[in-house]
Motif scaffolding. Structure first.
Motif, mmCIF file in Angstrom:
data_model
loop_
_atom_site.group_PDB
_atom_site.id
_atom_site.type_symbol
_atom_site.label_atom_id
_atom_site.label_comp_id
_atom_site.label_asym_id
_atom_site.label_seq_id
_atom_site.Cartn_x
_atom_site.Cartn_y
_atom_site.Cartn_z
ATOM 1 N N ILE A 124 0.855 -1.202 0.000
ATOM 2 C CA ILE A 124 0.000 0.000 0.000
ATOM 3 C C ILE A 124 0.889 1.249 0.000
ATOM 4 C CG2 ILE A 124 -1.708 1.336 1.318
ATOM 5 C CD1 ILE A 124 -2.777 -1.382 2.388
ATOM 6 N N ARG A 125 1.909 1.235 0.840
ATOM 7 C CA ARG A 125 2.823 2.391 0.920
ATOM 8 C C ARG A 125 3.451 2.634 -0.459
ATOM 9 N NH1 ARG A 125 2.540 5.455 5.064
ATOM 10 N NH2 ARG A 125 3.217 3.975 6.643
ATOM 11 N N ASN A 126 3.851 1.562 -1.116
ATOM 12 C CA ASN A 126 4.448 1.709 -2.452
ATOM 13 C C ASN A 126 3.439 2.283 -3.431
ATOM 14 O OD1 ASN A 126 6.868 0.734 -1.578
ATOM 15 N ND2 ASN A 126 6.510 -1.371 -2.277
ATOM 16 N N GLN A 127 2.195 1.802 -3.327
ATOM 17 C CA GLN A 127 1.147 2.299 -4.232
ATOM 18 C C GLN A 127 0.940 3.802 -4.049
ATOM 19 O OE1 GLN A 127 -2.788 0.740 -3.463
ATOM 20 N NE2 GLN A 127 -3.521 1.235 -5.530
ATOM 21 N N LEU A 128 1.010 4.269 -2.806
ATOM 22 C CA LEU A 128 0.751 5.686 -2.529
ATOM 23 C C LEU A 128 1.938 6.573 -2.902
ATOM 24 C CD1 LEU A 128 -1.146 5.467 0.893
ATOM 25 C CD2 LEU A 128 -2.099 5.484 -1.418
ATOM 26 N N GLY A 129 3.109 5.956 -3.052
ATOM 27 C CA GLY A 129 4.287 6.691 -3.526
ATOM 28 C C GLY A 129 4.754 7.766 -2.563
ATOM 29 N N GLU A 130 5.439 8.741 -3.141
ATOM 30 C CA GLU A 130 6.072 9.815 -2.347
ATOM 31 C C GLU A 130 5.061 10.550 -1.458
ATOM 32 O OE1 GLU A 130 9.848 12.136 -2.229
ATOM 33 O OE2 GLU A 130 9.333 10.206 -3.089
ATOM 34 N N VAL A 131 3.877 10.863 -2.035
ATOM 35 C CA VAL A 131 2.868 11.635 -1.275
ATOM 36 C C VAL A 131 2.376 10.840 -0.068
ATOM 37 C CG1 VAL A 131 1.070 13.339 -1.863
ATOM 38 C CG2 VAL A 131 1.804 11.667 -3.592
ATOM 39 N N GLY A 132 2.471 9.512 -0.143
ATOM 40 C CA GLY A 132 1.913 8.682 0.917
ATOM 41 C C GLY A 132 2.902 8.306 2.002
ATOM 42 N N LEU A 133 4.062 8.927 1.992
ATOM 43 C CA LEU A 133 5.068 8.547 2.991
ATOM 44 C C LEU A 133 4.620 8.878 4.410
ATOM 45 C CD1 LEU A 133 8.444 9.453 1.242
ATOM 46 C CD2 LEU A 133 7.465 7.189 1.667
ATOM 47 N N SER A 134 3.747 9.892 4.538
ATOM 48 C CA SER A 134 3.287 10.224 5.898
ATOM 49 C C SER A 134 1.819 9.844 6.119
ATOM 50 C CB SER A 134 3.512 11.712 6.179
ATOM 51 O OG SER A 134 2.878 12.464 5.175
ATOM 52 N N THR A 135 1.249 9.067 5.199
ATOM 53 C CA THR A 135 -0.144 8.621 5.366
ATOM 54 C C THR A 135 -0.206 7.529 6.432
ATOM 55 O OG1 THR A 135 -0.552 9.067 3.040
ATOM 56 C CG2 THR A 135 -2.142 7.636 4.144
ATOM 57 N N ARG A 136 -1.209 7.653 7.313
ATOM 58 C CA ARG A 136 -1.327 6.632 8.359
ATOM 59 C C ARG A 136 -1.982 5.369 7.812
ATOM 60 N NH1 ARG A 136 -2.978 9.999 13.679
ATOM 61 N NH2 ARG A 136 -4.451 10.942 12.269
ATOM 62 N N LEU A 137 -1.303 4.255 7.996
ATOM 63 C CA LEU A 137 -1.811 2.953 7.554
ATOM 64 C C LEU A 137 -2.080 2.109 8.800
ATOM 65 C CD1 LEU A 137 0.703 2.108 4.633
ATOM 66 C CD2 LEU A 137 -1.386 3.492 4.553
ATOM 67 N N LEU A 138 -3.337 1.732 8.986
ATOM 68 C CA LEU A 138 -3.715 0.955 10.175
ATOM 69 C C LEU A 138 -3.902 -0.508 9.799
ATOM 70 C CD1 LEU A 138 -6.532 3.279 11.623
ATOM 71 C CD2 LEU A 138 -4.042 3.531 11.776
ATOM 72 N N TYR A 139 -3.693 -1.369 10.792
ATOM 73 C CA TYR A 139 -4.039 -2.785 10.610
ATOM 74 C C TYR A 139 -5.287 -3.084 11.433
ATOM 75 C CZ TYR A 139 -4.531 -7.691 11.147
ATOM 76 O OH TYR A 139 -5.099 -8.950 11.159
ATOM 77 N N GLY A 140 -6.205 -3.852 10.867
ATOM 78 C CA GLY A 140 -7.378 -4.288 11.618
ATOM 79 C C GLY A 140 -7.669 -5.752 11.352
ATOM 80 N N GLY A 141 -8.178 -6.438 12.379
ATOM 81 C CA GLY A 141 -8.506 -7.864 12.242
ATOM 82 C C GLY A 141 -8.071 -8.577 13.495
ATOM 83 N N SER A 142 -9.010 -8.669 14.471
ATOM 84 C CA SER A 142 -8.757 -9.377 15.734
ATOM 85 C C SER A 142 -7.518 -8.872 16.477
ATOM 86 C CB SER A 142 -8.697 -10.888 15.496
ATOM 87 O OG SER A 142 -9.932 -11.352 14.977
ATOM 88 N N VAL A 143 -7.331 -7.549 16.470
ATOM 89 C CA VAL A 143 -6.237 -6.984 17.278
ATOM 90 C C VAL A 143 -6.617 -7.092 18.746
ATOM 91 C CG1 VAL A 143 -4.928 -4.891 17.838
ATOM 92 C CG2 VAL A 143 -5.534 -5.373 15.454
ATOM 93 N N LYS A 144 -5.664 -7.516 19.561
ATOM 94 C CA LYS A 144 -5.865 -7.636 21.011
ATOM 95 C C LYS A 144 -4.617 -7.052 21.689
ATOM 96 C CE LYS A 144 -6.478 -12.387 20.374
ATOM 97 N NZ LYS A 144 -6.811 -12.548 19.013
ATOM 98 N N ALA A 145 -4.702 -6.859 22.995
ATOM 99 C CA ALA A 145 -3.528 -6.339 23.707
ATOM 100 C C ALA A 145 -2.355 -7.304 23.545
ATOM 101 C CB ALA A 145 -3.862 -6.123 25.171
#
Ligand code: PEP
Length: 250
Positions: free
Chosen positions: A194-215
């Motif tokens: 995803i970061r590669n797809q967004l390129g230079e402009v996306g270097l500071s874009t927040r990318l979250l992970y979701g899917g059964s995240v627990k402590a």
């Protein structure tokens, strides 16, 4: 340095009493430090009918509030729908778009998701664009193709610059609400794509992970180089567990 974000998606759970109680518990735990010193942003996504209640409960705490859905239309005869402007009026800063439950259960196509994304930004909301592959797509090694196509549909509609000023959440469908989590390596691989797809402009874009995240698994996931926090469903309904997840992002 990207400031991590941890979002709690309460889905269609709770009532007035449980929503106020959960928000109050989080405020009590979160308010031990000045807002400016916090290195993580916390955002709550209660059901729409509880938005204003939760917004009031977190006022002054630095916790932000968002909606789980919005209409792609600005206003008009759309019975049952809620516009971006209405959400802003209720105190929302964020809105989820393209959650897999909206795509699968309510038939939202990538084109509709893109229109919702556009409507959100037009109202001044920050969209969290959710993308992810099904188990079958992963087994057929289509993960990156599926995820990048979902993002491309939005780029085609609003442009790269506008996607990059939003938040993208990678949520493998097979990991949502199942107790199954992508391994940190699996998640990082998709986040990197995803970061590669967004390129230079996306270097500071927040990318979250979701899917059964627990402590218990959050630290390893959030420790990956292209993961900037998480979108949490089930575990966000329990104050201590959610707060511990937020702390793992610090
Ligand atoms: C979600 O609904 O976005 C989600 C990730 O849910 P859960 O954490 O329960 O898998």
């Amino acid at each position: 340095m990207i400031k991590p974000l941890v979002a709690g998606n309460w889905k269609m759970h709770g009532n007035t009493e449980t929503a106020s109680h959960l928000a109050a518990q989080l405020v009590a735990q979160w308010s031990d430090r000045p807002v400016a010193e916090r290195s993580v942003e916390m955002v709550l996504f209660p059901p729409s009918v509880h938005l204003s209640l939760v917004k009031g409960a977190v006022a002054g705490s630095g916790i932000a509030v968002g909606a789980q859905n919005l209409s792609q239309h600005g206003s008009g005869a759309y019975t049952g729908e809620i516009s971006g402007d209405m959400l802003v009026d209720q105190g929302c800063d964020y809105v989820l778009v393209g959650h897999s439950e909206r795509r699968d259960l309510f038939g939202e196509s990538s084109a509709t998701v893109a229109e919702k994304f556009k409507a959100a930004q037009s109202s001044g909301l920050i969209p969290i664009l959710c993308v992810g592959e099904t188990l079958r797509q992963r087994q057929q090694e289509q993960t990156v193709a599926v995820v990048t196509a979902q993002i491309k549909a939005v780029i085609d509609c609003v442009g790269m610059h506008n996607v990059c000023r939003a938040v993208v959440a990678y949520e493998p469908v097979w990991a949502i609400g199942t107790g199954e989590t992508a391994s940190p390596e699996q998640a990082q691989q998709v986040h990197r794509a995803i970061r590669n797809q967004l390129g230079e402009v996306g270097l500071s874009t927040r990318l979250l992970y979701g899917g059964s995240v627990k402590a218990s698994n959050a630290a390893e996931l959030f420790g990956q180089p292209d993961i900037n926090g998480g979108l949490v469903g089930g575990a966000s309904l329990e104050a201590i567990e959610f707060f511990n997840i937020v702390k793992r992002a610090e």
